[in-house]
Design a protein around this motif. Structure first.
Motif, PDB file in Angstrom:
ATOM      1  N   LEU A 159      -0.344 -12.416  -4.231  1.00  0.00           N
ATOM      2  CA  LEU A 159      -0.124 -11.445  -5.306  1.00  0.00           C
ATOM      3  C   LEU A 159      -1.437 -10.782  -5.698  1.00  0.00           C
ATOM      4  CD1 LEU A 159       2.123 -11.912  -8.454  1.00  0.00           C
ATOM      5  CD2 LEU A 159       0.021 -10.588  -8.506  1.00  0.00           C
ATOM      6  N   GLY A 160      -2.400 -11.585  -6.056  1.00  0.00           N
ATOM      7  CA  GLY A 160      -3.678 -11.035  -6.480  1.00  0.00           C
ATOM      8  C   GLY A 160      -4.424 -10.371  -5.337  1.00  0.00           C
ATOM      9  N   GLN A 161      -4.276 -10.930  -4.146  1.00  0.00           N
ATOM     10  CA  GLN A 161      -4.985 -10.375  -2.998  1.00  0.00           C
ATOM     11  C   GLN A 161      -4.440  -9.004  -2.620  1.00  0.00           C
ATOM     12  OE1 GLN A 161      -4.529 -13.432  -0.039  1.00  0.00           O
ATOM     13  NE2 GLN A 161      -5.748 -14.904  -1.200  1.00  0.00           N
ATOM     14  N   ALA A 162      -3.132  -8.800  -2.825  1.00  0.00           N
ATOM     15  CA  ALA A 162      -2.527  -7.538  -2.407  1.00  0.00           C
ATOM     16  C   ALA A 162      -2.403  -6.546  -3.553  1.00  0.00           C
ATOM     17  CB  ALA A 162      -1.145  -7.804  -1.814  1.00  0.00           C
ATOM     18  N   ALA A 163      -2.541  -7.014  -4.785  1.00  0.00           N
ATOM     19  CA  ALA A 163      -2.343  -6.124  -5.931  1.00  0.00           C
ATOM     20  C   ALA A 163      -3.222  -4.873  -5.875  1.00  0.00           C
ATOM     21  CB  ALA A 163      -2.560  -6.897  -7.232  1.00  0.00           C
ATOM     22  N   PRO A 164      -4.453  -4.974  -5.360  1.00  0.00           N
ATOM     23  CA  PRO A 164      -5.272  -3.751  -5.345  1.00  0.00           C
ATOM     24  C   PRO A 164      -4.865  -2.753  -4.265  1.00  0.00           C
ATOM     25  CG  PRO A 164      -6.631  -5.740  -5.163  1.00  0.00           C
ATOM     26  CD  PRO A 164      -5.217  -6.141  -4.933  1.00  0.00           C
ATOM     27  N   ASN A 165      -3.972  -3.112  -3.344  1.00  0.00           N
ATOM     28  CA  ASN A 165      -3.630  -2.184  -2.261  1.00  0.00           C
ATOM     29  C   ASN A 165      -3.237  -0.799  -2.761  1.00  0.00           C
ATOM     30  OD1 ASN A 165      -4.294  -3.919  -0.263  1.00  0.00           O
ATOM     31  ND2 ASN A 165      -2.209  -4.588   0.203  1.00  0.00           N
ATOM     32  N   PRO A 166      -2.350  -0.706  -3.768  1.00  0.00           N
ATOM     33  CA  PRO A 166      -2.003   0.645  -4.242  1.00  0.00           C
ATOM     34  C   PRO A 166      -3.219   1.405  -4.770  1.00  0.00           C
ATOM     35  CG  PRO A 166      -0.579  -1.031  -5.267  1.00  0.00           C
ATOM     36  CD  PRO A 166      -1.581  -1.755  -4.452  1.00  0.00           C
ATOM     37  N   ILE A 167      -4.142   0.672  -5.435  1.00  0.00           N
ATOM     38  CA  ILE A 167      -5.339   1.340  -5.982  1.00  0.00           C
ATOM     39  C   ILE A 167      -6.160   1.927  -4.842  1.00  0.00           C
ATOM     40  CG2 ILE A 167      -7.445   1.035  -7.333  1.00  0.00           C
ATOM     41  CD1 ILE A 167      -6.171  -1.501  -8.528  1.00  0.00           C
ATOM     42  N   LEU A 168      -6.379   1.106  -3.840  1.00  0.00           N
ATOM     43  CA  LEU A 168      -7.226   1.549  -2.734  1.00  0.00           C
ATOM     44  C   LEU A 168      -6.549   2.669  -1.958  1.00  0.00           C
ATOM     45  CD1 LEU A 168      -8.597  -1.922  -1.580  1.00  0.00           C
ATOM     46  CD2 LEU A 168      -9.733  -0.184  -2.971  1.00  0.00           C
ATOM     47  N   SER A 169      -5.210   2.571  -1.819  1.00  0.00           N
ATOM     48  CA  SER A 169      -4.488   3.640  -1.122  1.00  0.00           C
ATOM     49  C   SER A 169      -4.667   4.965  -1.842  1.00  0.00           C
ATOM     50  CB  SER A 169      -2.988   3.319  -1.062  1.00  0.00           C
ATOM     51  OG  SER A 169      -2.758   2.191  -0.257  1.00  0.00           O
ATOM     52  N   VAL A 170      -4.552   4.922  -3.157  1.00  0.00           N
ATOM     53  CA  VAL A 170      -4.662   6.172  -3.920  1.00  0.00           C
ATOM     54  C   VAL A 170      -6.071   6.730  -3.817  1.00  0.00           C
ATOM     55  CG1 VAL A 170      -4.632   7.150  -6.250  1.00  0.00           C
ATOM     56  CG2 VAL A 170      -2.760   5.668  -5.493  1.00  0.00           C
ATOM     57  N   THR A 171      -7.072   5.869  -3.977  1.00  0.00           N
ATOM     58  CA  THR A 171      -8.439   6.398  -3.910  1.00  0.00           C
ATOM     59  C   THR A 171      -8.744   6.936  -2.516  1.00  0.00           C
ATOM     60  OG1 THR A 171      -9.233   4.152  -3.512  1.00  0.00           O
ATOM     61  CG2 THR A 171      -9.390   4.963  -5.760  1.00  0.00           C
ATOM     62  N   LYS A 172      -8.089   6.352  -1.495  1.00  0.00           N
ATOM     63  CA  LYS A 172      -8.402   6.758  -0.126  1.00  0.00           C
ATOM     64  C   LYS A 172      -7.622   8.015   0.274  1.00  0.00           C
ATOM     65  CE  LYS A 172      -8.535   4.535   4.451  1.00  0.00           C
ATOM     66  NZ  LYS A 172      -8.151   3.293   5.119  1.00  0.00           N
ATOM     67  N   GLY A 174       0.814  -1.201   0.000  1.00  0.00           N
ATOM     68  CA  GLY A 174       0.000   0.000   0.000  1.00  0.00           C
ATOM     69  C   GLY A 174       0.856   1.264   0.000  1.00  0.00           C
ATOM     70  N   ILE A 175       0.173   2.409  -0.068  1.00  0.00           N
ATOM     71  CA  ILE A 175       0.859   3.710  -0.106  1.00  0.00           C
ATOM     72  C   ILE A 175       0.212   4.619   0.944  1.00  0.00           C
ATOM     73  CG2 ILE A 175       1.547   5.649  -1.565  1.00  0.00           C
ATOM     74  CD1 ILE A 175       0.903   3.917  -4.024  1.00  0.00           C
ATOM     75  N   LEU A 176       1.041   5.267   1.737  1.00  0.00           N
ATOM     76  CA  LEU A 176       0.501   6.159   2.764  1.00  0.00           C
ATOM     77  C   LEU A 176       1.034   7.573   2.545  1.00  0.00           C
ATOM     78  CD1 LEU A 176       0.879   3.876   5.910  1.00  0.00           C
ATOM     79  CD2 LEU A 176      -1.260   4.568   4.799  1.00  0.00           C
ATOM     80  N   PRO A 177       0.236   8.577   2.922  1.00  0.00           N
ATOM     81  CA  PRO A 177       0.692   9.961   2.748  1.00  0.00           C
ATOM     82  C   PRO A 177       1.642  10.377   3.877  1.00  0.00           C
ATOM     83  CG  PRO A 177      -1.514   9.931   3.664  1.00  0.00           C
ATOM     84  CD  PRO A 177      -1.135   8.489   3.450  1.00  0.00           C
ATOM     85  N   ALA A 178       2.398  11.431   3.628  1.00  0.00           N
ATOM     86  CA  ALA A 178       3.350  11.933   4.629  1.00  0.00           C
ATOM     87  C   ALA A 178       2.646  12.293   5.931  1.00  0.00           C
ATOM     88  CB  ALA A 178       4.096  13.132   4.064  1.00  0.00           C
ATOM     89  N   THR A 179       1.379  12.630   5.819  1.00  0.00           N
ATOM     90  CA  THR A 179       0.641  12.972   7.042  1.00  0.00           C
ATOM     91  C   THR A 179       0.516  11.774   7.976  1.00  0.00           C
ATOM     92  OG1 THR A 179      -1.368  12.465   5.831  1.00  0.00           O
ATOM     93  CG2 THR A 179      -0.744  14.797   6.003  1.00  0.00           C
ATOM     94  N   MET A 180       0.787  10.582   7.491  1.00  0.00           N
ATOM     95  CA  MET A 180       0.687   9.393   8.337  1.00  0.00           C
ATOM     96  C   MET A 180       2.073   8.801   8.545  1.00  0.00           C
ATOM     97  SD  MET A 180      -2.792   7.840   6.636  1.00  0.00           S
ATOM     98  CE  MET A 180      -3.095   6.569   7.844  1.00  0.00           C
ATOM     99  N   ALA A 181       3.022   9.654   8.828  1.00  0.00           N
ATOM    100  CA  ALA A 181       4.418   9.227   8.921  1.00  0.00           C
ATOM    101  C   ALA A 181       4.798   8.792  10.322  1.00  0.00           C
ATOM    102  CB  ALA A 181       5.333  10.350   8.451  1.00  0.00           C
ATOM    103  N   ASP A 182       3.867   8.785  11.239  1.00  0.00           N
ATOM    104  CA  ASP A 182       4.228   8.476  12.623  1.00  0.00           C
ATOM    105  C   ASP A 182       3.634   7.158  13.105  1.00  0.00           C
ATOM    106  OD1 ASP A 182       5.753  10.870  12.921  1.00  0.00           O
ATOM    107  OD2 ASP A 182       3.828  11.945  12.906  1.00  0.00           O
ATOM    108  N   ILE A 183       3.312   6.330  12.190  1.00  0.00           N
ATOM    109  CA  ILE A 183       2.800   5.008  12.569  1.00  0.00           C
ATOM    110  C   ILE A 183       4.000   4.088  12.798  1.00  0.00           C
ATOM    111  CG2 ILE A 183       1.351   3.074  11.823  1.00  0.00           C
ATOM    112  CD1 ILE A 183       0.119   5.049   9.749  1.00  0.00           C
ATOM    113  N   PRO A 184       4.033   3.351  13.891  1.00  0.00           N
ATOM    114  CA  PRO A 184       5.133   2.398  14.086  1.00  0.00           C
ATOM    115  C   PRO A 184       5.130   1.379  12.946  1.00  0.00           C
ATOM    116  CG  PRO A 184       3.827   2.616  16.086  1.00  0.00           C
ATOM    117  CD  PRO A 184       3.082   3.331  15.010  1.00  0.00           C
ATOM    118  N   LEU A 185       6.312   1.101  12.404  1.00  0.00           N
ATOM    119  CA  LEU A 185       6.388   0.160  11.294  1.00  0.00           C
ATOM    120  C   LEU A 185       6.697  -1.235  11.829  1.00  0.00           C
ATOM    121  CD1 LEU A 185       8.504   2.268   8.738  1.00  0.00           C
ATOM    122  CD2 LEU A 185       6.016   1.962   8.794  1.00  0.00           C
TER     123      LEU A 185
END
Lengths: 937, 588
Positions: B568-581, B473-484
């Motif tokens: 692979l298929g289960q996670a492939a949409p993560n970038p799509i959903l991250s962008v729309t969100k 997935g992709i997260l915005p800089a505003t969410m940079a303080d989540i423990p990884l």
């Protein structure tokens, strides 16, 4: 794995929730199956009962409580307490999305009217797809039988599984990856150029019409579907004819006990011979003054050269009068009859009854003489039964399978699939044959032994078994006799001494012997490579001895199976179409048996065995036999040294031939009676597995062709028998009265079940798939060992004729080609006569593959095209006997095995030279048969 | 019965079938293949190895060689063909068609390399290099800290430029440079932020050879195990206490996995996954290039605990340097074993991201297409060759020796923001010091950038980040303080996976990144299941529109996540959903 290894647990009931309802399934039954039996439909595409579930299309996904993602119901097994929902919004959303994604890529013009994708899309109310379509691949129309339109492919791999896991022809692959993933043939070759054997299993498996019968013949809806049985080989596949406007438009496999839906290229695509323009449609009578001669080539288009049309009354009267007069003037022995293993049991029974009761002798035989007579002679001598001990599909219960002198992928294709399936599951397969055939690829051991050295090789195996103490002492003690003589005899045949003779290294012989002897269950299947020798009976004796000395018979997965050739050679033999025996193998020289039949039929019967096929020909040549009635056989093509056979038949005073076509034999007839093809009549046939199976009439015969049973009845009436058989059912019921082995089978049961295994002595018996379990049907209950010594072939290669000729068949053509060379697809795939020869031998002739070569024996000479085949042993040539342009039997040697009276088709000496006249094609063969086209609108 | 006398057949050319049906093996090709195979057993599982031999020798897989190989192995032609065409690194060419040029330049165009200018390289190179050289784009080659990365045949080119590539091509310098084996190295050396190796340009760092490793106490632990001085139960407990989880991305607790496999019936096998292909990930390579024996010893210990009789190491084909090291060091180990060894086989991938998926890798080791299996049954029950299988990512077993020797508390003693343990972050993108940074689990991306990566590149402002490679997935800089860490990102629709962190700046667009990732998934989908095979292609097509059809993409994404067979298929949409969100402004 646990599930499979624990068979009991697998069948335990499992209680789980399905859409909120509590249901009981089984641990070995998938959710989709249980759901179906509870009336819950789940969409599915890649799932097809009979094929291994693969779970790739994802149309059948369901929600299982507690699981992160949806599960494919075709691959998941229920567990106690599981909660499965097939119709939740989440599950249905995925089911519909899968269908929509696939629909987006479908071509506008569908290739089938029965697309499963369209059906499910309608049921789930999936609208117009919202996605752009893919770039579509081009159609592949290179194959005469099958059209490949991958624009309709949904990559479900049902065809791959059908080709690879079911038929094990291993042609179709799933290549490339991702969105480029593609169904391919071999190396992505056009289907028509690939190793495809056109079994059509992929077409039957395809849900969307991406694989369909060529030329759109599958698009026409059938008027009727008629369940029947295949007319070709002894496997006896059940099938369904699709009929439109009195034409068969398509054939599909049906779930029969010997085929479970599978078919081969002949069964599936070889049906249109019945409507070939050469079909005889009216009785013909020889024109007066047209002489009979052995030198001719028949062109059925030119039938008027020798014949004129006649009414049925005239033809039957002429036919009957001729036979009657010879009998009355020259005696009962002056007549003979050849029945057919292509006809029904009822026809065979009536035919032999006609000869015995009407002609008055036992001069009745059929082509079993040319195929398994020696096997049957050895089996009768050893265990007093010619029947197979186990059914082919029993190989699945074997640990070791020995296939010797047989090429089942070509001659028993569907039987071969069971063998290949077994091999894939780890059964050890030993393939022994002078030719390396397709089955060899699946074998753990391939014994490509020198032709004609069967006895040497088999004795060496027995030597090893004796020497290494691998015999089954208890079996020998309790169930056999004559072992000491056998043991003494094999002492002369150590593997080390036999290796140079048979060409198989001694260590390999020993390994194979151990494997066979020590496995829990070993099964032997053999074909004509064993039987068609002057020592054919000896070959079979060795196989019987091998099985008995190791106790490898009488249990599931172990026994002896001579693979029967014709669709009804088993039944025709059972029905008494043999000169030595009445129906059910009751010997004519046994007074008790004769009395039984004299009483049953109400006539006096000849106590002397009659003449066999080749003996009849010899007698005809000498003028001792003057008249014959031949039904559905073509000895003028199928007999050895046909030049001689043709001369013999030409010498007859009176010949009546009943057939579908103007065959070489019919060309020598005085009267020709147009008969019916298999789909044009009712009747039963018995396959190699001892199953009586019901064939049903699907179409009306052409013109004035008549049902064979009626014709036999009419001939009988004209030679003095007062017969009134109106339906095969009546004949079958009469047979049950004199044939104990089928006494329990009723016509009604056949109509219900289509197939019943015998022995089935009492009504309601389930039938007996494995026999000889406790004793052999001999007087003592024991099987008899018969030792065999090496007898060389009658004609060995020499300086003048240095090459060995092996004859046989090929996949697409049936026997003498009368049917298959008139079937469009089969004729298109194998149009021209070919001789298979090793590429190095071909190079030594300075010839290229495809060049014309001439093959010459002391009896004749033919020219045909060379086919390079690494499987043909060096110094040999293999020629199928189906081509009239280059009839292999002009070359073969008519010497006989002394016991089975079977000719040595598998071995004679020839010389091969480059060049020769191009084979002369007449009005059929050579790719002339029209390919099936859509029924006229 | 048609009365058509005189309907003479027209003159014709007979259609003679001069050979058996289909292609037949040619004697010469057969001899060539036999020579290449030597006396190797013709086992099905070696098919990919054999295809490599032909590809390496002839630069391509010609039809006649495939036919000959099939005949030699007793396989159907199509079985060989479908495997050969599955993998990127096999060039299947039709007989008669031109063979590919002798030199292939592969330019990585996965996200980090695309950010660093891979597109420009791909545009310029073909014209400059001419016809003798083939330029292909490649999915992530595992050198994201050296972006843009390329390879000239097998020679890696870090921070690739047209000039560097031209020079190598001109010199025909096509092999991976060999590495020296005299280094000393300890994984702790990565822990101190300041000591981490920078991007560097070396592709062959010195590594710890067998002798050095043993002298420093290596293989003592496994020898003790085999000598009966260690208790498997105790080792499993230690692993459980350490909290070590599978570092390939799935995060399954290591100790528990051992316990499960140990309970299965023998025979059992171990399968080691070094098919490091997740875009952004290169940690396994960094360790393997420096310290191979720590991995091998960890593998041997794990195999001993679960009683696996054989270990199969699956190494991605792109890591030619690592393969040379492993081949050499395994030979040394086998020549002078510290203890009895199980069967150890090194298998070479052939270019397929999907083979990083555990069951796809198993299929590939068996010589087949890398097609993920359906589960159940799980590989721990029915895995490689049908046996219960212990499958581990490289790094997971890499830590085994240190955890057992230093104690589980040592490992669990690291951590930040309430999390425990160490994570090997592969950081790439717009930071000053991209590289493999060993950091406490639970660190935030802001801390990672500031403390370990020397901050953002000059002129770039932090905009967004990928916490777990292409799939996470992709997260915005505003969410940079989540423990990884494992589990901490799930509620945001993301995951840490193999800890591949890609940093985007204000010069980048998340939607462009998502398109890059979907193109990658589309290309790397194995093609087995509909939601992934068709779904990735259709999704990408929709994403190439100026305005995304977000509702339809969301519907499609849900089905892909719910109904695909594997990750692979289960996670492939993560970038799509991250962008729309999070990046809706980019796509509307």
């Amino acid at each position: 794995m646990d599930r499979v290894s624990n068979a009991q647990a697998a069948t335990m009931p499992v209680e789980f929730k399905l859409n909120g309802r509590t249901v009981v399934g089984r641990a070995d039954e998938t959710i989709i199956e249980t759901a179906r039996s509870h009336g819950v439909e789940i969409p599915h595409l890649c799932y097809k009962p009979g094929l291994r579930p693969d779970g790739n299309c994802r149309a059948c996904v369901v929600e299982i409580k507690g699981e992160r993602v949806l599960a494919p119901s075709c691959c998941r097994y229920p567990q106690d307490g599981m909660e499965v929902t097939t119709d939740s919004a989440r599950a249905v959303a995925s089911q519909k999305m899968v269908l929509e994604l696939l629909l987006a890529d479908m071509p506008e013009a569908r290739h089938t009217n029965e697309s499963e994708l369209d059906q499910w899309a309608r049921k789930l109310d999936v609208g117009l797809p919202r996605f752009p379509a893919r770039h579509q691949p081009r159609a592949d129309l290179s194959h005469p039988a099958i059209a490949v339109n991958l624009d309709a492919c949904i990559q479900c791999t049902r065809c791959v599984r059908a080709c690879r896991e079911e038929q094990v022809n291993d042609v179709i692959g799933y290549a490339f990856r991702g969105e480029h993933a593609k169904i391919v043939f071999d190396l992505d070759d056009p289907m028509g150029d690939s190793t495809c054997v056109a079994c059509g299993e992929c077409v039957q498996a395809c849900p969307t019409g991406a694989l369909m019968p060529a030329r759109g013949v599958g698009l026409a809806a059938a008027d009727r579907k008629v369940d029947s049985v295949c007319p070709y080989c002894g496997v006896g596949c059940l099938l369904t004819y699709h009929v439109k406007d009195n034409r068969i438009v398509q054939v599909q496999g049906r779930d029969g006990p010997s085929n479970h839906g599978r078919l081969c290229v002949k069964g599936r695509y070889g049906f249109d011979y019945v409507s070939h323009r050469h079909r005889l449609t009216t009785p013909l009578v020889r024109k007066s003054g047209v002489p009979k001669t052995k030198d001719f080539v028949v062109d059925p288009d030119h039938w008027r050269d020798a014949f004129r049309e006649a009414t049925w009354d005239e033809a039957l009267d002429l036919a009957g009068k001729g036979l009657r007069e010879i009998r009355d003037r020259h005696g009962k022995k002056a007549l003979a009859g050849f029945g057919s293993a292509k006809g029904s049991n009822e026809e065979a029974y009536l035919f032999q009854k006609l000869v015995r009761a009407g002609f008055g002798s036992n001069n009745v035989d059929h082509c079993t003489r040319l195929c398994h007579a020696s096997s049957v002679a050895a089996l009768m001598e050893g265990i007093n039964s010619g029947a197979v001990s186990n059914q082919v599909s029993d190989v699945r219960n074997a640990e070791v399978v020995l296939v010797i002198g047989a090429n089942p992928t070509v001659n028993h294709p569907v039987a071969a699939t069971w063998i290949k399936n077994a091999a894939k599951r780890g059964v050890k397969l030993i393939v022994a044959d002078p030719r390396r055939t397709e089955l060899a690829r699946h074998a753990t051991h391939v014994l490509q032994f020198n032709a004609d050295t069967d006895v040497a090789m088999l004795n060496a195996l027995m030597y090893t078994i004796v020497e290494e103490g691998l015999v089954d002492e208890a079996f020998i003690r309790d169930r056999t006799s004559g072992y000491e003589a056998l043991r003494e005899n094999v002492k002369k045949y150590s593997p080390e001494a036999m290796a140079p003779i048979c060409g198989i290294p001694a260590p390999t012989l020993r390994t194979v012997a151990r494997l066979y002897a020590t496995s829990k269950a070993s099964m032997i299947l053999w074909g004509m490579g064993i039987s068609q020798h002057v020592h054919g009976t000896d070959n079979a004796r060795c196989l019987i001895a091998l099985a008995m000395m190791t106790g490898q018979i009488g249990r599931p997965g172990t026994g002896l199976h001579p693979l029967r050739g014709q669709n009804n050679v088993q039944g025709a033999s059972d029905s008494g179409l043999i000169p030595m025996v009445f129906p059910d193998y009751q010997r004519v020289d046994n007074p008790e048996a004769r009395k039984r039949f004299e009483t049953y039929w109400g006539v006096a019967l000849d106590p002397k065995p009659g003449l066999t096929v080749v003996e009849i020909m010899n007698a005809a040549q000498k003028g001792e036999i003057r008249g014959m009635y031949v039904m559905g056989e073509n000895p003028a093509m199928s007999d050895p040294d046909v030049d001689h056979a043709r001369a013999a038949m030409a010498a007859l005073d009176h010949l009546v031939v009943q057939d579908l076509f103007l065959t070489e034999t019919a060309y020598l007839a005085d009267v020709i009676l147009p008969a019916t093809a298999w789909p044009e009549k009712d009747g039963t046939v018995s396959n190699t597995d001892r199953m009586v199976q019901l064939g049903r009439k699907a179409i009306e015969p052409p013109g004035d062709a008549r049902e064979d049973l009626w014709i036999i009845n009419e001939i009988a009436r004209r030679i003095g028998l007062d017969w009134h058989y109106a339906h095969p059912r009546e004949v079958f019921n009469e047979m049950r009265g004199c044939m104990d082995s089928i006494a329990g089978i009723t016509w009604e049961r056949l109509e219900r079940d289509s197939s019943v295994t015998y022995p089935c002595e009492k009504e309601g018996d389930p039938g007996t798939p494995v026999i000889f379990t406790t004793h052999f049907p001999t007087a003592t209950g024991r099987g008899k060992f018969v030792p065999a010594d090496i007898i060389p072939a009658a004609e060995r290669p020499d300086r003048d004729y240095p090459v060995v000729l092996i004859t046989g068949r090929q996949l697409e053509h049936w026997h003498t080609g009368a049917m298959t060379r008139r079937a469009g697809v089969l004729d298109a795939i194998e149009p021209e006569p070919v001789a298979s020869i090793h590429p190095l031998d071909l190079a030594a002739l300075k010839a290229k593959p495809g060049d014309v070569i001439t093959v010459e024996s002391r009896r004749g000479s033919i020219s045909l095209y060379a086919r390079a085949d690494e499987g043909t042993p060096a110094g040999a040539v293999f020629i199928p006997f189906c081509y009239y342009e280059a009839a292999a039997n002009l070359l073969t040697n008519p010497v006989l095995d002394p016991f089975g009276k079977i000719p040595e088709f598998k071995y004679c000496a020839v010389r091969v030279t480059k060049g020769g006249a191009m084979p002369q094609r007449l009005s059929f063969g050579g790719g002339q048969a029209p390919l099936p086209a859509p029924a006229a609108a | 019965m048609n009365d058509r006398a005189g309907a003479a057949t027209p003159a014709r050319k007979p259609k003679v079938r001069a050979t058996l049906k289909g292609r037949q093996p040619q004697p010469q090709a057969r001899a060539e293949v036999r020579q290449l195979l030597g006396d190797a057993p013709r086992r099905r599982d070696l098919l990919i190895e054999f295809l490599h031999r032909i590809q390496d020798r002839y630069g391509a897989l010609a039809d006649h060689h495939l036919v000959a190989l099939a005949a030699e192995m007793g396989l159907a032609m199509t079985e060989v063909y479908e495997v050969a065409t599955f993998y990127h690194h096999f060039d299947v060419v039709k007989d008669g068609a031109a063979a590919p040029p002798t030199v292939t330049v592969r330019v990585c165009d996965s996200l980090s390399c695309e950010l660093a200018g891979a597109k420009a390289l791909l545009e310029k190179l073909p014209k400059l290099l001419g016809k003798d050289v083939r330029v292909l784009h490649a999915p992530c080659i595992g050198r994201c800290e050296q972006a843009p990365a390329a390879t000239v045949h097998q020679h890696p080119v870090p921070n690739a430029t047209v000039e560097k590539i031209q020079a190598l091509v001109k010199a025909r310098d096509l092999s991976h440079p060999a590495a020296r084996d005299r280094a000393t190295f300890a994984p702790e050396s990565f822990i101190e932020p300041l000591d981490t190796p920078g991007p560097g340009s070396t592709v062959s760092p010195a590594y710890v050879g067998y002798d050095t490793y043993r002298k420093a106490g290596g293989y003592r632990l496994i020898a003790e195990c085999l000598a009966g001085a260690r208790d498997a139960e105790a080792l499993m407990q230690k692993m459980e206490h350490s909290g070590l989880r599978g570092l390939g991305g799935a995060g399954f607790p290591t100790g528990r996995k051992w316990r499960i496999v140990r309970a299965e019936a023998q025979p059992k096998v171990a399968a080691l996954n070094i098919d490091e292909g997740e875009p952004g990930t290169f940690k396994d390579r960094v360790y393997l290039e420096r310290d191979p024996h720590r991995f091998i010893e960890g593998m041997l210990i794990a195999a001993w605990v679960v009683q696996a009789g054989a270990c199969y190491i699956y190494l991605r084909d792109e890591y030619h340097g690592c393969r040379a090291i492993l081949e050499r060091e395994l030979a040394r180990l086998k020549a002078d074993p510290p203890c009895a060894l199980p069967v150890i086989e090194l298998r070479r991938g052939a270019g397929a991201y999907i083979c990083g998926e555990e069951s796809a890798m198993i299929e590939s080791i068996e010589g087949k297409r890398g097609r993920p299996r359906l589960r159940p049954p799980y590989v721990a029950q029915v895995g490689l060759f049908g046996y219960p299988t212990l499958e581990h990512n490289f790094e997971t077993v890499y830590w085994v020796r240190d955890i057992l020797e230093k104690g589980p508390e040592w490992f669990a003693g690291f951590g930040r923001n309430g999390r425990k343990g160490l994570r090997s972050f592969s950081v790439s993108g717009r930071v000053k010091k991209p590289g493999m940074h060993l950091a406490p689990a639970g660190i935030t991306v802001r801390e990672l950038i500031d403390e370990y990566c020397g901050g953002m590149l000059d002129g770039h402002r932090f905009y967004a980040y990928l916490p777990g490679g292409a799939s996470g997935g992709i997260l915005p800089a505003t969410m940079a303080d989540i423990p990884l860490d494992f589990d901490t990102l799930n509620k945001h629709g993301c995951f840490i996976g193999s800890a591949a962190v890609v940093i985007l700046s204000d010069k980048d667009r998340a939607s462009d990144a998502a398109r890059n990732l979907l193109a990658f998934f589309k290309e790397e989908s194995c093609g087995q299941c509909t939601p992934c095979r068709v779904g990735t292609a259709k999704a990408l097509a929709l994403m190439q529109q100026p305005k995304w059809d977000a509702p339809l993409l969301k519907e499609l994404s849900q089905a892909m996540m719910d109904a695909s067979i594997c990750g692979l298929g289960q996670a492939a949409p993560n970038p799509i959903l991250s962008v729309t969100k999070h990046f809706g402004h980019e796509i509307s």
